[in-house]
Design an enzyme around this catalytic site. Sequence first.
Site, PDB file in Angstrom:
ATOM      1  N   HIS A 126       2.565  11.352  -1.313  1.00 23.79           N
ATOM      2  CA  HIS A 126       1.644  10.937  -0.248  1.00 23.79           C
ATOM      3  C   HIS A 126       1.867  11.894   0.919  1.00 23.79           C
ATOM      4  O   HIS A 126       2.708  11.659   1.771  1.00 23.79           O
ATOM      5  CB  HIS A 126       1.886   9.492   0.190  1.00 23.79           C
ATOM      6  CG  HIS A 126       0.829   8.976   1.117  1.00 23.79           C
ATOM      7  ND1 HIS A 126       1.111   8.324   2.297  1.00 23.79           N
ATOM      8  CD2 HIS A 126      -0.527   9.047   1.047  1.00 23.79           C
ATOM      9  CE1 HIS A 126      -0.020   7.987   2.901  1.00 23.79           C
ATOM     10  NE2 HIS A 126      -1.025   8.422   2.165  1.00 23.79           N
ATOM     11  N   HIS A 168       0.849  -1.193   0.000  1.00 22.64           N
ATOM     12  CA  HIS A 168       0.000   0.000   0.000  1.00 22.64           C
ATOM     13  C   HIS A 168       0.888   1.247   0.000  1.00 22.64           C
ATOM     14  O   HIS A 168       1.880   1.294   0.707  1.00 22.64           O
ATOM     15  CB  HIS A 168      -0.886  -0.028   1.258  1.00 22.64           C
ATOM     16  CG  HIS A 168      -1.601   1.253   1.519  1.00 22.64           C
ATOM     17  ND1 HIS A 168      -1.392   1.999   2.658  1.00 22.64           N
ATOM     18  CD2 HIS A 168      -2.519   1.929   0.787  1.00 22.64           C
ATOM     19  CE1 HIS A 168      -2.164   3.074   2.622  1.00 22.64           C
ATOM     20  NE2 HIS A 168      -2.852   3.062   1.504  1.00 22.64           N
TER      21      HIS A 168
END
Length: 350
Positions: free
Chosen positions: A126, A49
């Site tokens: 991110h 992930h």
Amino acid sequence: MKRVILALVVSDMKTRPAGIGNTNADWMGSLPSKLSAMPLKHLAVPGSHDSFTYWVDVHAPVGPDQKVYVKYLATMFSVLAKKVMVKWSMTQNLTFKEQLEAGIRYFDLRVSSKPGESGNEIYFIHGLFGHKLMSVWDGGGLEQGSKVCDGLLEINTFLNRHRKEVVFLDFNHYYAMGAEHHVYLINMLKQVFGRKLCNNCAVESITLDYLWQNKYQVIVFYHHPSAQGIPVMWPGNKIPAPWANTTQPNKLTQFLETTLRERAKQGSFHVSQAILTPKANTVAKGLVWGLRSYLVERNLPTIMSWVEAQRPGQEGVNIITSDFVELTDFANIVIKLNNLLLSEQDRRPR
């Protein structure tokens, strides 16, 4: 102008027995013929992930994926705020090469341009941007590379050395990207991987045998209309990845069970995201600890118990993703689930 070549130096990670085959670096190529002939959507595949977040840079700007108040805090308390962001944005410690050698074959990728920067440079993102590096690819073009390019080259180098391994590249979040950025990224994917890219077709027809026969090693999922009509770009609806969006492991496993029961009618690949998602109050409570210490490590036993209890197949798991894949024997555990398909075949009447 001199050509600048960046050598990506990463530590070698010892591979471990995968239960079937020789080592995790070649686990797909080592599968028994009964499994390589099965649709790939029926096999258990380990994934990561936010696969690129070991690259998150504390000195980089806050990304356009963040809310306005986060950007404000990062501006007011720059160094301190960004150190906290790194602790909560980083979900992986291993490089792409190390993940691949450990057996990871699915990568969750989120990209962005950098607002205010000229050109079409693309970065992994991110919370914070990834590092920008100079790179050269001798296959043509890409003289001023982006971090995305460096990551793709690292994956391609591994695939050149392991010709029977196949990766899923899932580009599912895009930020501050116009049409020209998408053209740039799609062309980059074509240039780096070339004939390794598998054409979009019926999911049911994709087996490892089929991929090996055609020398395909990369399946790219591109969740954006810019990729429509491009044969080597697969649409996002062929790899649903339902998201539980919870901090509670019991709610997570219930969600994973529910979405698995629905996958048979979708006729697609399927991603079970075995991950917990921090909320604002979670971050506030565990400010100094970070995602790994405060949320992931303490809940891993529950999550991994669920993973170990799964079985692949038509109505079972396919791709399973995790944060910090090195914290447990995650890849091995997922790969070994495929042994259940062998024992299931052996029990069938002849």
